[in-house]
Motif scaffolding. Structure first.
Motif, PDB file in Angstrom:
ATOM      1  N   SER A 118       0.829  -1.227   0.053  1.00  0.00           N
ATOM      2  CA  SER A 118      -0.040   0.070  -0.026  1.00  0.00           C
ATOM      3  C   SER A 118       0.843   1.257  -0.066  1.00  0.00           C
ATOM      4  CB  SER A 118      -0.877   0.035   1.137  1.00  0.00           C
ATOM      5  OG  SER A 118       0.117  -0.066   2.453  1.00  0.00           O
ATOM      6  N   VAL A 119       1.987   1.048   0.433  1.00  0.00           N
ATOM      7  CA  VAL A 119       2.983   2.299   0.320  1.00  0.00           C
ATOM      8  C   VAL A 119       3.169   3.235  -0.972  1.00  0.00           C
ATOM      9  CG1 VAL A 119       5.175   3.168   1.097  1.00  0.00           C
ATOM     10  CG2 VAL A 119       4.097   1.548   2.381  1.00  0.00           C
ATOM     11  N   PRO A 120       3.574   2.254  -2.184  1.00  0.00           N
ATOM     12  CA  PRO A 120       3.378   3.109  -3.240  1.00  0.00           C
ATOM     13  C   PRO A 120       2.265   3.634  -3.920  1.00  0.00           C
ATOM     14  CG  PRO A 120       3.891   0.669  -3.690  1.00  0.00           C
ATOM     15  CD  PRO A 120       4.031   1.020  -2.399  1.00  0.00           C
ATOM     16  N   ILE A 121       1.118   2.826  -3.421  1.00  0.00           N
ATOM     17  CA  ILE A 121      -0.258   3.304  -3.997  1.00  0.00           C
ATOM     18  C   ILE A 121      -0.639   4.694  -3.050  1.00  0.00           C
ATOM     19  CG2 ILE A 121      -2.692   2.601  -3.859  1.00  0.00           C
ATOM     20  CD1 ILE A 121      -1.614  -0.203  -3.935  1.00  0.00           C
ATOM     21  N   ALA A 122      -0.434   4.759  -1.942  1.00  0.00           N
ATOM     22  CA  ALA A 122      -0.753   5.705  -1.388  1.00  0.00           C
ATOM     23  C   ALA A 122       0.139   7.000  -1.630  1.00  0.00           C
ATOM     24  CB  ALA A 122      -0.212   5.488   0.236  1.00  0.00           C
ATOM     25  N   ALA A 123       1.600   6.785  -1.887  1.00  0.00           N
ATOM     26  CA  ALA A 123       2.260   7.658  -2.566  1.00  0.00           C
ATOM     27  C   ALA A 123       1.937   8.194  -3.653  1.00  0.00           C
ATOM     28  CB  ALA A 123       3.783   7.250  -2.375  1.00  0.00           C
ATOM     29  N   SER A 171      -6.672   5.568   3.427  1.00  0.00           N
ATOM     30  CA  SER A 171      -7.489   4.139   4.005  1.00  0.00           C
ATOM     31  C   SER A 171      -6.834   3.029   3.188  1.00  0.00           C
ATOM     32  CB  SER A 171      -8.874   4.464   3.472  1.00  0.00           C
ATOM     33  OG  SER A 171      -9.068   4.717   2.080  1.00  0.00           O
ATOM     34  N   ASP A 172      -5.516   3.277   2.541  1.00  0.00           N
ATOM     35  CA  ASP A 172      -5.044   2.249   1.804  1.00  0.00           C
ATOM     36  C   ASP A 172      -4.834   1.067   2.583  1.00  0.00           C
ATOM     37  OD1 ASP A 172      -5.469   2.783  -0.822  1.00  0.00           O
ATOM     38  OD2 ASP A 172      -3.521   4.002  -0.924  1.00  0.00           O
ATOM     39  N   GLY A 173      -4.510   1.171   3.964  1.00  0.00           N
ATOM     40  CA  GLY A 173      -3.976   0.087   4.786  1.00  0.00           C
ATOM     41  C   GLY A 173      -5.211  -0.416   5.465  1.00  0.00           C
ATOM     42  N   ASP A 174      -6.518   0.134   5.398  1.00  0.00           N
ATOM     43  CA  ASP A 174      -7.665  -0.378   5.875  1.00  0.00           C
ATOM     44  C   ASP A 174      -8.268  -1.356   4.874  1.00  0.00           C
ATOM     45  OD1 ASP A 174      -9.895  -1.013   7.459  1.00  0.00           O
ATOM     46  OD2 ASP A 174     -10.715   1.133   7.650  1.00  0.00           O
ATOM     47  N   ALA A 178     -11.469  -0.364   2.035  1.00  0.00           N
ATOM     48  CA  ALA A 178     -10.609  -0.436   0.824  1.00  0.00           C
ATOM     49  C   ALA A 178     -11.669  -0.602  -0.379  1.00  0.00           C
ATOM     50  CB  ALA A 178      -9.656  -1.376   0.495  1.00  0.00           C
ATOM     51  N   ALA A 179     -12.566  -1.462  -0.480  1.00  0.00           N
ATOM     52  CA  ALA A 179     -13.489  -1.587  -1.504  1.00  0.00           C
ATOM     53  C   ALA A 179     -14.279  -0.313  -1.931  1.00  0.00           C
ATOM     54  CB  ALA A 179     -14.275  -2.925  -1.382  1.00  0.00           C
ATOM     55  N   ALA A 180     -15.069   0.072  -0.716  1.00  0.00           N
ATOM     56  CA  ALA A 180     -16.054   1.142  -0.585  1.00  0.00           C
ATOM     57  C   ALA A 180     -15.299   2.568  -1.186  1.00  0.00           C
ATOM     58  CB  ALA A 180     -16.484   1.356   0.533  1.00  0.00           C
TER      59      ALA A 180
END
Length: 401
Positions: A118-123, A171-174, A178-180
């Motif tokens: 989730s780190v690169p996605i959040a970035a 919310s990427d780590g939750d 995530a789906a919502a």
């Protein structure tokens, strides 16, 4: 659900890009519309790459780096499209460095760490959100008075989508939400794309309409009103002065010797003289007075709330300023003079055609009596400088030592 939204976004991106390319000639110029189309194609391709990694759609190797670079390149082009449309190229050059740096950092990061964590996605979402907010600020700040409602609405849609990207990054780590959150982001992207496309078209159409209106009312060479715009302004002022029982005066001015200057120095020199005289007129009269170029070397000044005595004083001040004007052109000093006719509602009444005819008659009386003077309509000569014969032998052109 996600697959449907992704495909819907990609389709809207493609349709919007096609619309911009088709209407590029009317949508704020070709360059701005083409940048907008490229932005939509780039972001639409990113959507398809993300969708290719969903079930039943196959897989793409390293989708995050590729999609991330495409998304940020698309937002960069979106920024450039609005910068072109709003004519903020100087700001574009300063901001461009930051945008290119952000894309470069993202490219290097995703190339070195192409993991699915989730780190690169959040970035990616944080950087993308910042870029969308930057575009929103550009659109909000520089939408003109006439385009403000559309510009503000477009900026609001872009800003909301940027904030949703921040929420998505948080919310990427939750995994529970995530789906919502992904569905919300895709829906917001769909709405933002439609709103931004219509906003761009509305802004460009308004800009084109204002440009055509400006060209219909303004003289290209001097930036003054033209004859048609002056008449419209005069009719409004006549109605206002009639209600308030105020005076209205009109000055018609013709430059002395401009033809001789054109013959001796060329028409480009004559254009410089006209522009310099226009500057003198704008600096001398009041802000609420209307100045127009109504012919080759003929100007009019409409003076609301001005009686004939005051109008004559204004005309004499204009004559003196123009008489003392020295214009440097290609190593020579060029000077001209002016003959002016003045009419007033005190004599001519609050009738535009009569005001114009009387000031024109006074102007030609001034020219018959020696030029370089001011004449009030239906009166003897009021004031004037030394008469000049504006032939080539008397043309006041001297070499600069």
């Amino acid at each position: 659900m996600d697959t449907t939204l992704i495909l819907a976004n990609a389709l809207i991106f493609a349709l919007s890009a096609g619309l911009m390319l088709i209407s590029s000639r009317s949508a704020g110029g070709i360059r701005g519309a083409v940048w907008f189309a490229g932005s939509n194609l780039s972001r639409g391709a990113a959507m398809l790459i993300i969708g290719a990694n969903l079930p039943n759609l196959g897989r793409v190797r390293y989708p995050q780096p590729i999609a991330g670079v495409l998304v940020m390149t698309g937002v960069l082009m979106l920024h450039q499209s609005f910068a072109e449309l709003l004519e903020r190229k100087a700001i574009l050059l300063r901001v461009q460095c930051g945008l290119v740096a952000a894309i470069t950092v993202a490219l290097v990061y995703f190339s070195l760490f192409p993991s699915r964590s989730s780190v690169p996605i959040a970035a990616l979402h944080v950087v993308e959100g910042l870029l969308y907010l930057l575009v929103a600020v550009l659109v909000f700040r520089f939408s003109g008075k006439e385009t403000a409602p559309v510009g503000w609405f477009t900026a609001l849609a872009l800003a909301i989508y940027g904030l949703i990207l921040f929420l998505k990054a948080a919310s990427d780590g939750d995994h529970r939400s995530a789906a919502a959150m992904a569905a919300l982001m895709l829906m917001a992207c769909l709405v933002t794309t439609v709103v931004t496309a219509f906003g761009f078209l509305s802004l460009s159409t308004t800009k084109l309409r204002l440009e055509l209106l400006w060209r219909a009312q303004v003289d290209d060479l001097t930036g003054l009103l033209n004859r048609w715009a002056l008449k419209r302004m005069a009719l409004r002022e006549i109605q206002r002065c009639r209600r308030a029982e105020h005076c209205l005066s009109l000055i018609t001015m013709d430059l002395d010797g401009l033809k001789t200057i054109n013959d001796a120095q060329g028409h480009s020199c004559g254009d410089v003289v006209l522009q310099a005289v226009s500057g003198v007129l704008q600096e001398t009269v009041r802000a609420n007075d209307s100045i127009a170029r109504i012919g080759g070397d003929e100007f009019c000044v409409l003076l609301p709330d001005t009686c004939q005595e005051e109008a004559v004083l204004v005309a004499e001040r204009l004559r003196e300023e123009i008489d003392g004007l020295v214009i440097r052109y290609r190593g020579v000093n060029v000077q001209t003079g002016a003959s002016l006719g003045v009419s007033s509602s005190v004599i001519s009444g609050l009738d535009w055609q009569r005001l114009a005819d009387d000031s024109d008659a006074a102007l030609y009386q001034a020219k018959r009596e020696g030029r370089n003077r001011v004449v009030l309509a239906r009166s003897e000569e009021i004031t004037g400088g030394e008469p000049r014969q504006w032939d080539e032998s008397r043309l006041r052109v001297s070499r600069i030592s």
